[in-house]
Scaffold this motif. Structure first.
Motif, PDB file in Angstrom:
ATOM      1  N   TYR A 280       1.047  -1.220  -0.223  1.00 26.10           N
ATOM      2  CA  TYR A 280       0.034  -0.006   0.049  1.00 26.10           C
ATOM      3  C   TYR A 280       0.855   1.386  -0.041  1.00 26.10           C
ATOM      4  O   TYR A 280      -0.005   2.002  -0.892  1.00 26.10           O
TER       5      TYR A 280
ATOM      6  N   LYS B  85       2.884   2.582  -3.294  1.00 24.04           N
ATOM      7  CA  LYS B  85       1.480   2.747  -4.502  1.00 24.04           C
ATOM      8  C   LYS B  85       2.311   4.380  -5.044  1.00 24.04           C
ATOM      9  O   LYS B  85       1.172   5.235  -3.740  1.00 24.04           O
TER      10      LYS B  85
ATOM     11  N   PRO C  15      -2.087   5.956  -4.151  1.00 26.74           N
ATOM     12  CA  PRO C  15      -3.373   5.388  -3.071  1.00 26.74           C
ATOM     13  C   PRO C  15      -5.043   5.343  -3.467  1.00 26.74           C
ATOM     14  O   PRO C  15      -5.475   5.336  -2.866  1.00 26.74           O
TER      15      PRO C  15
ATOM     16  N   LEU D 236      -6.854   2.784  -4.427  1.00 24.53           N
ATOM     17  CA  LEU D 236      -6.775   1.739  -3.377  1.00 24.53           C
ATOM     18  C   LEU D 236      -8.854   1.801  -2.741  1.00 24.53           C
ATOM     19  O   LEU D 236      -9.492   2.881  -2.629  1.00 24.53           O
TER      20      LEU D 236
END
Length: 247
Positions: free
Chosen positions: A10, A13, A16, A19
């Motif tokens: 995470y 990335k 983000p 997500l």
């Protein structure tokens, strides 16, 4: 992808925002904030530093690895996380007021020994009321004075101490901290010993309910003094329900 390294993925990335909303609460250039999938309080979030040069995934693996590197860089990472945590706390306070009619204390801190890879800061309300609080190690890992939960303000204060003190504190040897998870159960509020987790959880719920009743009484007295006000709907705690893996 291993569940133990999912936080790292995470944090790496570039965008983000891809997500899922059930996972990502917010993000900045320096950090991202996630819902904890197994919240140990009514409100529980995780703040992660994003992986960007000159910092690597290895330097950001945990608090110990961060503190072993460049001291000023480490301090800046923690300050960025602190700033993001302040934003999260403000949101939590607003939600506390909207959902329960009053506000209570919020803790920010690290586990001395992480169960998952990649540095993450816990931001959680101090009620510790959650169905996900199932084991002694869960509770003791968040007990505010036992020592396994390292409050952010305490960690930041290490930087202002003598170099020898900083060096000693930043070792974070798991052999020194992991035994704390096996300490006897004790209410962090009243320091009463509890025989098992069901007894402790019932007691924590009673403590929080009592706090809610007192705050509701204060609001009632304020209405009498200031005139009629809309009565807040004091609810029973309902922990957040995200749908992703977290500690």
């Amino acid at each position: 992808m291993s569940n133990m390294t999912v936080f790292r993925s995470y944090a790496q990335k570039a965008k983000p925002e891809v997500l899922p909303s059930s996972l990502l609460f917010s993000h900045t250039d320096a950090c991202l904030t996630l819902f904890d999938a197994f919240p140990k309080s009514i409100f529980h979030f995780l703040v992660l530093p994003r992986v960007k040069p000159p910092l690597s995934v290895f330097q950001l693996a945990n608090l110990r690895s961060l503190l072993k590197g460049d001291k000023e860089r480490a301090k800046q990472v923690l300050k960025d996380m602190s700033n993001e945590a302040d934003n999260v706390k403000e949101m939590i306070r607003e939600e506390m007021h909207n959902r329960y009619g009053f506000q209570w204390e919020i803790w920010t801190g690290f586990h001395a020994v992480q169960s998952m890879e990649h540095l993450h800061l816990h931001v959680l309300s101090n009620d510790l009321c959650s169905e996900k609080m199932k084991h002694k190690k869960h509770y003791n890992s968040f007990h505010p004075t036992l020592g396994f939960f390292l409050h952010l303000h305490d960690v930041l204060s290490w930087f202002d101490e003598e170099p020898s003190y900083f060096q000693r504190m930043s070792q974070l040897n798991k052999n020194d901290y992991e035994p704390l998870l096996k300490e006897s159960l004790c209410c962090w509020r009243c320091e009463r010993d509890m025989k098992n987790m069901p007894t402790l959880k019932a007691h924590l719920q009673e403590e929080w309910n009592e706090e809610a009743r007192k705050e509701k009484a204060k609001l009632a007295r304020k209405r009498q003094h200031d005139g009629p006000m809309p009565e807040p709907d004091i609810k029973e705690p309902e922990p957040q329900k995200p749908s992703t893996s977290a500690t």
